[in-house]
Every structure is written in C-alpha cells, then in structure tokens.
Design a protein around this motif. Structure first.
Motif, PDB file in Angstrom:
ATOM      1  N   ASN A   5       0.822  -1.221   0.000  1.00 52.01           N
ATOM      2  CA  ASN A   5       0.000   0.000   0.000  1.00 52.01           C
ATOM      3  C   ASN A   5       0.851   1.264   0.000  1.00 52.01           C
ATOM      4  N   LEU A   6       1.867   1.277  -0.828  1.00 50.17           N
ATOM      5  CA  LEU A   6       2.760   2.429  -0.900  1.00 50.17           C
ATOM      6  C   LEU A   6       2.204   3.486  -1.850  1.00 50.17           C
ATOM      7  N   HIS A   7       2.607   4.720  -1.608  1.00 47.62           N
ATOM      8  CA  HIS A   7       2.212   5.826  -2.464  1.00 47.62           C
ATOM      9  C   HIS A   7       3.432   6.691  -2.723  1.00 47.62           C
ATOM     10  N   SER A   8       3.339   7.607  -3.682  1.00 47.82           N
ATOM     11  CA  SER A   8       4.462   8.496  -3.951  1.00 47.82           C
ATOM     12  C   SER A   8       4.686   9.418  -2.762  1.00 47.82           C
ATOM     13  N   GLY A   9       5.909   9.845  -2.592  1.00 48.57           N
ATOM     14  CA  GLY A   9       6.277  10.642  -1.427  1.00 48.57           C
ATOM     15  C   GLY A   9       6.706   9.741  -0.290  1.00 48.57           C
ATOM     16  N   TRP A  10       6.569  10.234   0.936  1.00 46.12           N
ATOM     17  CA  TRP A  10       7.033   9.504   2.103  1.00 46.12           C
ATOM     18  C   TRP A  10       5.974   8.537   2.631  1.00 46.12           C
ATOM     19  N   ASN A  11       6.426   7.332   2.928  1.00 47.69           N
ATOM     20  CA  ASN A  11       5.571   6.301   3.508  1.00 47.69           C
ATOM     21  C   ASN A  11       6.054   5.991   4.919  1.00 47.69           C
ATOM     22  N   ASP A  12       5.173   6.148   5.897  1.00 47.95           N
ATOM     23  CA  ASP A  12       5.466   5.928   7.315  1.00 47.95           C
ATOM     24  C   ASP A  12       5.246   4.440   7.617  1.00 47.95           C
ATOM     25  N   LEU A  23      11.239  -1.554  14.225  1.00 45.16           N
ATOM     26  CA  LEU A  23      11.922  -0.400  13.647  1.00 45.16           C
ATOM     27  C   LEU A  23      10.967   0.433  12.794  1.00 45.16           C
ATOM     28  N   LYS A  24      10.747   1.652  13.215  1.00 40.87           N
ATOM     29  CA  LYS A  24      10.021   2.584  12.369  1.00 40.87           C
ATOM     30  C   LYS A  24      10.968   3.089  11.287  1.00 40.87           C
ATOM     31  N   TYR A  25      10.426   3.327  10.117  1.00 42.31           N
ATOM     32  CA  TYR A  25      11.252   3.875   9.045  1.00 42.31           C
ATOM     33  C   TYR A  25      10.356   4.574   8.032  1.00 42.31           C
ATOM     34  N   GLN A  26      10.959   5.475   7.287  1.00 39.52           N
ATOM     35  CA  GLN A  26      10.271   6.195   6.234  1.00 39.52           C
ATOM     36  C   GLN A  26      10.864   5.772   4.890  1.00 39.52           C
ATOM     37  N   LEU A  27       9.991   5.626   3.904  1.00 39.78           N
ATOM     38  CA  LEU A  27      10.420   5.216   2.567  1.00 39.78           C
ATOM     39  C   LEU A  27       9.886   6.214   1.544  1.00 39.78           C
ATOM     40  N   TYR A  28      10.802   6.822   0.795  1.00 42.79           N
ATOM     41  CA  TYR A  28      10.417   7.790  -0.228  1.00 42.79           C
ATOM     42  C   TYR A  28      10.311   7.094  -1.578  1.00 42.79           C
ATOM     43  N   ILE A  29       9.121   7.252  -2.199  1.00 43.16           N
ATOM     44  CA  ILE A  29       8.863   6.699  -3.518  1.00 43.16           C
ATOM     45  C   ILE A  29       8.628   7.858  -4.478  1.00 43.16           C
ATOM     46  N   PRO A  30       9.339   7.910  -5.601  1.00 35.49           N
ATOM     47  CA  PRO A  30       9.132   9.028  -6.526  1.00 35.49           C
ATOM     48  C   PRO A  30       7.779   8.944  -7.223  1.00 35.49           C
ATOM     49  N   GLU A  31       7.314  10.084  -7.686  1.00 35.08           N
ATOM     50  CA  GLU A  31       6.063  10.125  -8.435  1.00 35.08           C
ATOM     51  C   GLU A  31       6.226   9.326  -9.726  1.00 35.08           C
ATOM     52  N   ASN A  32       5.175   8.636 -10.116  1.00 36.74           N
ATOM     53  CA  ASN A  32       5.186   7.803 -11.323  1.00 36.74           C
ATOM     54  C   ASN A  32       6.259   6.717 -11.255  1.00 36.74           C
ATOM     55  N   ASN A  55       8.501   8.478  14.151  1.00 39.65           N
ATOM     56  CA  ASN A  55       8.926   8.511  12.744  1.00 39.65           C
ATOM     57  C   ASN A  55       8.953   9.917  12.170  1.00 39.65           C
ATOM     58  N   SER A  56       9.147  10.918  13.039  1.00 32.10           N
ATOM     59  CA  SER A  56       9.120  12.314  12.594  1.00 32.10           C
ATOM     60  C   SER A  56      10.508  12.841  12.233  1.00 32.10           C
ATOM     61  N   HIS A  57      11.531  12.002  12.271  1.00 36.84           N
ATOM     62  CA  HIS A  57      12.913  12.438  12.060  1.00 36.84           C
ATOM     63  C   HIS A  57      13.150  13.083  10.704  1.00 36.84           C
ATOM     64  N   ILE A  58      12.355  12.726   9.711  1.00 35.97           N
ATOM     65  CA  ILE A  58      12.582  13.277   8.368  1.00 35.97           C
ATOM     66  C   ILE A  58      11.929  14.641   8.179  1.00 35.97           C
ATOM     67  N   TYR A  59      11.214  15.124   9.191  1.00 37.66           N
ATOM     68  CA  TYR A  59      10.525  16.406   9.078  1.00 37.66           C
ATOM     69  C   TYR A  59      11.166  17.488   9.940  1.00 37.66           C
ATOM     70  N   THR A  60      12.369  17.262  10.412  1.00 37.21           N
ATOM     71  CA  THR A  60      13.069  18.226  11.253  1.00 37.21           C
ATOM     72  C   THR A  60      13.949  19.141  10.403  1.00 37.21           C
ATOM     73  N   GLY A  61      14.467  20.191  11.033  1.00 36.57           N
ATOM     74  CA  GLY A  61      15.376  21.082  10.331  1.00 36.57           C
ATOM     75  C   GLY A  61      16.615  20.364   9.830  1.00 36.57           C
ATOM     76  N   GLU A  62      17.032  19.343  10.574  1.00 38.59           N
ATOM     77  CA  GLU A  62      18.213  18.567  10.176  1.00 38.59           C
ATOM     78  C   GLU A  62      18.045  17.914   8.809  1.00 38.59           C
ATOM     79  N   ALA A  63      16.800  17.649   8.423  1.00 41.33           N
ATOM     80  CA  ALA A  63      16.528  16.917   7.188  1.00 41.33           C
ATOM     81  C   ALA A  63      16.516  17.826   5.959  1.00 41.33           C
ATOM     82  N   LYS A  64      17.245  18.928   6.006  1.00 35.77           N
ATOM     83  CA  LYS A  64      17.340  19.833   4.857  1.00 35.77           C
ATOM     84  C   LYS A  64      17.847  19.105   3.621  1.00 35.77           C
TER      85      LYS A  64
END
Length: 245
Positions: A5-12, A23-32, A55-64
C-alpha cells in the motif's frame, strides 16, 4: 509482503526485525514510480538530536538534505530509505560521542543498526535499485553510523556524505572504492573537528583519491543546512557509480 500500500512521497512504515526490534522507518517513492526502471537509492541516517518514537525524524530542520532532494531535479529519480532510531537507542553503541575512534571489528552492530541494515536488505531485494548507485548520508550520530556501515559493508555503496561525524580510521583502507565527502565545523563542541581531520588523514594514508573535505570555519555542530546547501554536493552524489557492480 513487507512493502504494501505504498504511495508516492514519504511512507510511514514499521518493520519487525529478526532480532525483535520494531523499527520505524520512512520510505520515499518518486512520483510515477516504475519498478521496471533501476533507480539510485539513498540510506539516510539521522542524528541523536532527532531520535524519536513517532517517525518524525525526516521532518526536522536537520533533514534539509531530504528537502533539497524532494524539491530538486532528482525528486522523481531516487528511492530513499530513512530508518528511525528511538530516543533510548543508538545507531552505534559507543560510550561517548566525542571519543577519538571506535573499532567496528571489536563491536557488534547495535540492535537498531542491525534492524536498519536488515530492512535495507529487504528494500534492495524488493525494489531492485541500481546497485552501482547506492548512497549513504548521515549527520552526527548518523555520520558515525555511516562510517560504521562503510567499515562493515564497504563494497555496497558508491558514495557517502558525512556531516559532523566520527569514524573508524583503522578501517580506512576498506573504503578505497567509495567516493566520500566529509563536512565539519571548526567550532564543533559535540564532535570535535579533529575527528574529521583524523578520518581525512587516515583515508589519504590508505591511498584514497576520491575524497572531498569541506570545512565550515567557526561553525558549530549544527551544520545540516550548510552541508545540504553545499554547491554541487547532491549532483556529486548522484554522479557517483561503482564500476564493480
């Protein structure tokens, strides 16, 4: 199936590893996303300062670094796996962040590092990315994690970016085939600048040629934005390719 059930963008997502770490993790899937294509892939290792249980680590300032990719020319041409280390754990079981060195051969992988590498392996099997274009990025504790991974699995990755981390100089010879870019601030009081110099010199002594070293004069530990915005850094990473894959 692990990845559903993945979608484009970040998957929690959540993965229960063989060592029973949830282990929580985030997976980025590109559009199309097209599985028939062979995408480069990044393993992103965050710092101790953004350890979390949600699982909020990818939304911090560090994740520039991640924001720059999401908004840049590679946003539809990359897969990113970003494991999450909880507040009570570490990627590498060191006693002090600022001690000079640690030996990966003398230390078993931490439980959360083992889980992260396990889901990374599952990801590689499922998504079949371009195995000649696997990349690592880490900041602080995540930089320490990148050095640890390179000491243990140097033949997997084409390039690594390490910001404000410390590493394993005794294993620098194993990293000869990985393009490495080191970033550090001269006024870093958490992981002193000498750690970057030690790793740089060890790699040079080991005969490494594809090595870049950016010093941020008078900068402290929080160099994530400076690193992510370094001119040419992301282009350099995506240009790296292993010739033995």
């Amino acid at each position: 199936m692990i990845f559903e059930n993945l979608h484009s963008g970040w998957n929690d997502l959540l993965y229960t590893a063989s060592n029973n770490v949830a282990l929580k993790y985030q997976l980025y899937i590109p559009e199309n996303f097209d599985k028939s294509n062979s995408y480069p892939a990044i393993l992103y290792m965050h710092s101790a300062g953004v350890r979390c249980d949600d699982n909020s680590h990818i939304y911090t300032g560090e994740a520039k670094f991640l924001r720059n990719i999401e908004n840049g020319k590679y946003k539809n041409d990359v897969l990113i796996l970003a494991p999450c280390c909880p507040k009570e754990a570490k990627w590498v079981d060191v006693d002090k962040w600022d001690s000079i060195a640690f030996d990966s051969d003398e230390m078993a992988p931490s439980t959360h590092m083992s889980a992260a590498l396990e889901i990374w392996g599952k990801f590689l099997d499922e998504f079949s990315p371009d195995m000649s274009r696997l990349y690592l990025y880490g900041m602080s504790m995540g930089g320490l994690a990148v050095w640890d991974i390179l000491a243990r699995r140097p033949k997997f990755f084409a390039a690594a970016g390490i910001a404000a981390g410390r590493g394993t100089p005794m294993h620098a010879d194993r990293m000869a085939d990985v393009a490495i870019w080191i970033f550090h601030g001269t006024n870093d009081n958490a992981v002193p600048y000498r750690h970057a110099l030690i790793m740089h010199d060890a790699l040079i002594d080991a005969g490494k040629k594809d090595l870049r070293f950016t010093t941020f004069e008078n900068a402290g530990h929080g160099i994530w934005a400076k690193t992510a915005d370094t001119k040419g850094f992301i282009d350099w990473m995506f240009a790296q390719k292993r010739t033995d894959k």
